[in-house]
Design an enzyme around this catalytic site. Structure first.
Site, PDB file in Angstrom:
ATOM      1  N   THR A 123      -7.476  -2.477   3.737  1.00 51.09           N
ATOM      2  CA  THR A 123      -6.895  -2.390   5.076  1.00 51.09           C
ATOM      3  C   THR A 123      -7.975  -2.403   6.154  1.00 51.09           C
ATOM      4  O   THR A 123      -9.127  -2.020   5.891  1.00 51.09           O
ATOM      5  CB  THR A 123      -6.084  -1.074   5.166  1.00 51.09           C
ATOM      6  OG1 THR A 123      -5.829  -0.772   6.526  1.00 51.09           O
ATOM      7  CG2 THR A 123      -6.842   0.111   4.586  1.00 51.09           C
ATOM      8  N   ASP A 124      -7.571  -2.775   7.374  1.00 55.50           N
ATOM      9  CA  ASP A 124      -8.515  -2.701   8.510  1.00 55.50           C
ATOM     10  C   ASP A 124      -8.731  -1.257   8.943  1.00 55.50           C
ATOM     11  O   ASP A 124      -9.642  -0.973   9.728  1.00 55.50           O
ATOM     12  CB  ASP A 124      -8.001  -3.556   9.687  1.00 55.50           C
ATOM     13  CG  ASP A 124      -6.643  -3.107  10.232  1.00 55.50           C
ATOM     14  OD1 ASP A 124      -5.996  -2.225   9.626  1.00 55.50           O
ATOM     15  OD2 ASP A 124      -6.227  -3.657  11.268  1.00 55.50           O
ATOM     16  N   GLU A 125      -7.887  -0.335   8.427  1.00 54.05           N
ATOM     17  CA  GLU A 125      -7.967   1.055   8.899  1.00 54.05           C
ATOM     18  C   GLU A 125      -9.271   1.730   8.466  1.00 54.05           C
ATOM     19  O   GLU A 125      -9.666   2.750   9.010  1.00 54.05           O
ATOM     20  CB  GLU A 125      -6.746   1.857   8.432  1.00 54.05           C
ATOM     21  CG  GLU A 125      -5.471   1.193   8.904  1.00 54.05           C
ATOM     22  CD  GLU A 125      -4.215   2.050   8.849  1.00 54.05           C
ATOM     23  OE1 GLU A 125      -4.322   3.282   8.838  1.00 54.05           O
ATOM     24  OE2 GLU A 125      -3.120   1.457   8.828  1.00 54.05           O
ATOM     25  N   TYR A 150      -5.568   8.749   4.488  1.00 52.07           N
ATOM     26  CA  TYR A 150      -5.247   7.435   3.900  1.00 52.07           C
ATOM     27  C   TYR A 150      -6.433   6.487   4.032  1.00 52.07           C
ATOM     28  O   TYR A 150      -6.912   5.929   3.047  1.00 52.07           O
ATOM     29  CB  TYR A 150      -4.015   6.835   4.590  1.00 52.07           C
ATOM     30  CG  TYR A 150      -3.866   5.342   4.348  1.00 52.07           C
ATOM     31  CD1 TYR A 150      -3.608   4.845   3.066  1.00 52.07           C
ATOM     32  CD2 TYR A 150      -3.997   4.413   5.393  1.00 52.07           C
ATOM     33  CE1 TYR A 150      -3.493   3.469   2.838  1.00 52.07           C
ATOM     34  CE2 TYR A 150      -3.880   3.047   5.174  1.00 52.07           C
ATOM     35  CZ  TYR A 150      -3.632   2.576   3.897  1.00 52.07           C
ATOM     36  OH  TYR A 150      -3.524   1.224   3.658  1.00 52.07           O
ATOM     37  N   LYS A 154      -8.917   4.796   1.170  1.00 53.04           N
ATOM     38  CA  LYS A 154      -9.065   3.337   0.998  1.00 53.04           C
ATOM     39  C   LYS A 154     -10.536   2.952   1.162  1.00 53.04           C
ATOM     40  O   LYS A 154     -11.037   2.085   0.450  1.00 53.04           O
ATOM     41  CB  LYS A 154      -8.201   2.572   2.011  1.00 53.04           C
ATOM     42  CG  LYS A 154      -6.710   2.620   1.757  1.00 53.04           C
ATOM     43  CD  LYS A 154      -6.273   1.997   0.444  1.00 53.04           C
ATOM     44  CE  LYS A 154      -6.353   0.497   0.408  1.00 53.04           C
ATOM     45  NZ  LYS A 154      -5.764  -0.080  -0.832  1.00 53.04           N
TER      46      LYS A 154
HETATM   47  P1  NAD Z   1       3.710   0.451  -0.590  1.00 52.90           P
HETATM   48  O1  NAD Z   1       3.545   1.924  -0.359  1.00 52.90           O
HETATM   49  O2  NAD Z   1       4.906  -0.235  -0.067  1.00 52.90           O
HETATM   50  O3  NAD Z   1       3.662   0.145  -2.162  1.00 52.90           O
HETATM   51  C1  NAD Z   1       2.737   0.771  -3.015  1.00 52.90           C
HETATM   52  C2  NAD Z   1       3.148   0.452  -4.450  1.00 52.90           C
HETATM   53  O4  NAD Z   1       2.155   1.038  -5.317  1.00 52.90           O
HETATM   54  C3  NAD Z   1       4.497   1.033  -4.843  1.00 52.90           C
HETATM   55  O5  NAD Z   1       5.240   0.096  -5.580  1.00 52.90           O
HETATM   56  C4  NAD Z   1       4.132   2.237  -5.706  1.00 52.90           C
HETATM   57  O6  NAD Z   1       5.121   2.519  -6.694  1.00 52.90           O
HETATM   58  C5  NAD Z   1       2.828   1.775  -6.328  1.00 52.90           C
HETATM   59  N1  NAD Z   1       1.966   2.909  -6.717  1.00 52.90           N
HETATM   60  C6  NAD Z   1       1.630   3.972  -5.961  1.00 52.90           C
HETATM   61  N2  NAD Z   1       0.865   4.825  -6.676  1.00 52.90           N
HETATM   62  C7  NAD Z   1       0.699   4.267  -7.900  1.00 52.90           C
HETATM   63  C8  NAD Z   1      -0.003   4.649  -9.076  1.00 52.90           C
HETATM   64  N3  NAD Z   1      -0.680   5.804  -9.140  1.00 52.90           N
HETATM   65  N4  NAD Z   1       0.026   3.824 -10.146  1.00 52.90           N
HETATM   66  C9  NAD Z   1       0.733   2.652 -10.094  1.00 52.90           C
HETATM   67  N5  NAD Z   1       1.427   2.252  -9.025  1.00 52.90           N
HETATM   68  C10 NAD Z   1       1.412   3.043  -7.936  1.00 52.90           C
HETATM   69  O7  NAD Z   1       2.367  -0.192  -0.028  1.00 52.90           O
HETATM   70  P2  NAD Z   1       2.142  -1.604   0.697  1.00 52.90           P
HETATM   71  O8  NAD Z   1       2.405  -1.440   2.138  1.00 52.90           O
HETATM   72  O9  NAD Z   1       2.810  -2.650  -0.078  1.00 52.90           O
HETATM   73  O10 NAD Z   1       0.557  -1.748   0.528  1.00 52.90           O
HETATM   74  C11 NAD Z   1       0.013  -2.376  -0.636  1.00 52.90           C
HETATM   75  C12 NAD Z   1      -1.505  -2.395  -0.522  1.00 52.90           C
HETATM   76  O11 NAD Z   1      -1.886  -3.108   0.659  1.00 52.90           O
HETATM   77  C13 NAD Z   1      -2.126  -1.008  -0.383  1.00 52.90           C
HETATM   78  O12 NAD Z   1      -3.303  -0.984  -1.141  1.00 52.90           O
HETATM   79  C14 NAD Z   1      -2.436  -0.876   1.093  1.00 52.90           C
HETATM   80  O13 NAD Z   1      -3.523  -0.030   1.309  1.00 52.90           O
HETATM   81  C15 NAD Z   1      -2.749  -2.304   1.446  1.00 52.90           C
HETATM   82  N6  NAD Z   1      -2.479  -2.691   2.844  1.00 52.90           N
HETATM   83  C16 NAD Z   1      -1.261  -2.421   3.412  1.00 52.90           C
HETATM   84  C17 NAD Z   1      -1.008  -2.820   4.706  1.00 52.90           C
HETATM   85  C18 NAD Z   1       0.343  -2.572   5.347  1.00 52.90           C
HETATM   86  O14 NAD Z   1       0.509  -2.843   6.539  1.00 52.90           O
HETATM   87  N7  NAD Z   1       1.334  -2.107   4.628  1.00 52.90           N
HETATM   88  C19 NAD Z   1      -1.979  -3.498   5.441  1.00 52.90           C
HETATM   89  C20 NAD Z   1      -3.227  -3.770   4.825  1.00 52.90           C
HETATM   90  C21 NAD Z   1      -3.449  -3.361   3.523  1.00 52.90           C
HETATM   91  P1  TYD Z   2       2.684   2.657  10.768  1.00 52.71           P
HETATM   92  O1  TYD Z   2       3.732   1.626  10.583  1.00 52.71           O
HETATM   93  O2  TYD Z   2       2.873   4.010  10.158  1.00 52.71           O
HETATM   94  O3  TYD Z   2       1.310   2.017  10.307  1.00 52.71           O
HETATM   95  P2  TYD Z   2      -0.218   2.571  10.474  1.00 52.71           P
HETATM   96  O4  TYD Z   2      -0.181   3.977  10.885  1.00 52.71           O
HETATM   97  O5  TYD Z   2      -0.764   2.377   9.108  1.00 52.71           O
HETATM   98  O6  TYD Z   2      -0.838   1.680  11.499  1.00 52.71           O
HETATM   99  O7  TYD Z   2       2.482   2.878  12.333  1.00 52.71           O
HETATM  100  C1  TYD Z   2       2.198   1.775  13.175  1.00 52.71           C
HETATM  101  C2  TYD Z   2       2.009   2.321  14.585  1.00 52.71           C
HETATM  102  O8  TYD Z   2       3.277   2.803  15.051  1.00 52.71           O
HETATM  103  C3  TYD Z   2       1.056   3.493  14.650  1.00 52.71           C
HETATM  104  O9  TYD Z   2       0.313   3.413  15.863  1.00 52.71           O
HETATM  105  C4  TYD Z   2       1.961   4.693  14.676  1.00 52.71           C
HETATM  106  C5  TYD Z   2       3.202   4.183  15.379  1.00 52.71           C
HETATM  107  N1  TYD Z   2       4.482   4.810  14.966  1.00 52.71           N
HETATM  108  C6  TYD Z   2       5.362   5.322  15.930  1.00 52.71           C
HETATM  109  O10 TYD Z   2       5.078   5.253  17.143  1.00 52.71           O
HETATM  110  N2  TYD Z   2       6.516   5.893  15.503  1.00 52.71           N
HETATM  111  C7  TYD Z   2       6.842   6.007  14.192  1.00 52.71           C
HETATM  112  O11 TYD Z   2       7.909   6.576  13.860  1.00 52.71           O
HETATM  113  C8  TYD Z   2       5.936   5.460  13.206  1.00 52.71           C
HETATM  114  C9  TYD Z   2       6.258   5.540  11.738  1.00 52.71           C
HETATM  115  C10 TYD Z   2       4.771   4.870  13.652  1.00 52.71           C
END
Ligand code: NAD
Ligand code: TYD
Length: 337
Positions: A123-125, A150, A154
């Site tokens: 992630t960019d975070e 988080y 990461k």
């Molecule tokens: P998500 O929370 O929707 O899904 C996570 C999945 O991992 C789930 O299916 C869960 O069951 C599985 N999981 C969790 N713990 C586990 C374990 N111990 N063993 C096996 N499986 C396990 O997450 P997402 O949003 O799909 O993100 C997927 C990846 O992409 C993550 O690594 C996250 O850091 C990265 N990422 C997410 C975003 C975003 O905006 N969602 C952006 C950039 C990177």
């Molecule tokens: P989120 O979707 O939780 O992603 P991340 O925190 O990983 O960026 O949140 C996106 C942005 O939206 C973040 O600045 C927090 C804000 N946010 C709200 O304002 N209200 C909400 O209920 C949630 C879940 C997030």
């Protein structure tokens, strides 16, 4: 090719598995997922009976099952993680366990088996926060400065992946991607939460003051970036992936959603801010564009429309989630705000 995909029942992982088998139908995917609260077999229901998709329910911290399931796989694509910042603030321990220790277990198995590639989805975070109003962006050379449990976990996983490349010669690649949105996103993240709350005629909580900025990317564009990195990316390299060219605040996003759904802004509820909240993310994706020819194809307005349509036509999917243990989380997260 045989891929070992972790977290393929979650939001991005399930989109990736569906995308990959649609574009590479001769390949085989071993989809390894623990099915935590965020994992959902409904996301990959259309693969039932597809002999090219093998689902294994398992924890990435389980070294024996990981090694057994990864055997004969050519590439690892590692999505599995605890992924929600607010949950990491409530309880960081699961984040360290899965994101750091689980990644190390996978790296050990990949090293032992001798996979051709270990791709880590990050992630960019990990880069921390940029100043509001600045034109600065994150790129592959930006130093790490995570602020939430988080993003810190990461960051730890990214460091471990690079350490396995440097120390043991593991052929790795990493993508650091911005915020994704689209179908199958668990309704605790901003888009899913806002759209489903509006459909349920509830308030939409926006963290005060709502001027925070994220770099939103439609999930399929992210899947395509990972595909390109797997097929054409250079071993050992990191690629930053992002979607937007101009800043859009959370408040603007929520207002765009409301306008698309024909609702008034009176449903917006400003709530207490998240502690340690990163105010601005923005990604410079020049490297992946120049080296691999990737760029986002879905503009925000189109992606929003598709996402609103998806949640509107998949009410059973999110209603099942929102009626379960999600309720306890929601009350804990929003009631005291
Ligand atoms: P998500 O929370 O929707 O899904 C996570 C999945 O991992 C789930 O299916 C869960 O069951 C599985 N999981 C969790 N713990 C586990 C374990 N111990 N063993 C096996 N499986 C396990 O997450 P997402 O949003 O799909 O993100 C997927 C990846 O992409 C993550 O690594 C996250 O850091 C990265 N990422 C997410 C975003 C975003 O905006 N969602 C952006 C950039 C990177
Ligand atoms: P989120 O979707 O939780 O992603 P991340 O925190 O990983 O960026 O949140 C996106 C942005 O939206 C973040 O600045 C927090 C804000 N946010 C709200 O304002 N209200 C909400 O209920 C949630 C879940 C997030």
């Amino acid at each position: 090719m045989k891929l070992f995909v972790t977290g393929g029942a979650g939001f991005i992982g399930s989109n990736f598995v569906l995308y990959w088998l649609c574009h590479h139908p001769d390949d085989i995917i071993v989809n390894y997922d623990a099915l935590t609260y965020a994992g959902n077999l409904e996301n990959i229901k259309e693969l039932e009976g597809n002999s090219h998709h093998i689902f294994v329910r398992g924890d990435i911290c389980d070294a024996v099952l990981v090694e057994q399931s990864m055997k004969a796989c050519d590439m690892v694509v590692h999505f599995a993680a605890e992924s929600h910042v607010d949950r990491s603030i409530m309880d960081p321990s699961a984040f360290v366990k899965t994101n750091v220790l689980g990644t190390q277990v996978l790296l050990d198995a990949a090293k032992k088996i001798g996979v051709q590639r270990f791709h880590h989805v990050s992630t960019d975070e990990v880069f921390g926060s940029l100043d509001l109003g600045s034109s600065e962006k994150f790129n592959e050379s930006t130093s790490y400065s995570p602020h939430s449990p988080y993003s810190a976990s990461k960051a730890g996983s990214d460091h471990l992946v690079r350490a396995y490349a440097d120390t043991y010669g593991l052929p790795i690649t990493i993508t650091n991607c911005s915020n994704n949105y689209g179908p199958y996103q668990f309704p605790e993240k901003l888009f899913g939460l806002a759209i489903t709350n509006i459909l349920e005629e509830k308030k939409v909580p926006v963290y005060t003051p709502g001027n925070q900025v994220r770099d939103w990317l439609f999930v399929e564009d992210h899947c395509r970036a990972i595909e390109l990195v797997l097929l054409k990316g250079k071993v050992g390299e990191t690629y930053c992936v992002g979607g937007l060219t101009k800043d859009v605040t959370n408040m603007e996003i929520v207002k765009m959603i409301l306008s698309l759904m024909g609702k008034g802004e009176d449903v917006i509820e400003l709530v207490k801010d998240r502690p340690g909240h990163d105010v601005r993310y923005a990604i410079d994706w020049t490297k992946i564009q120049k080296e691999l020819g990737w760029e986002p194809t879905v503009i925000l307005e189109q992606g929003l429309q598709k996402t609103v349509e998806w949640y509107t036509t998949h009410q059973e999917w999110w209603k099942n989630i929102k009626s379960g243990s999600y309720t306890t989380y929601y009350e804990k997260q929003y009631t005291q705000r």
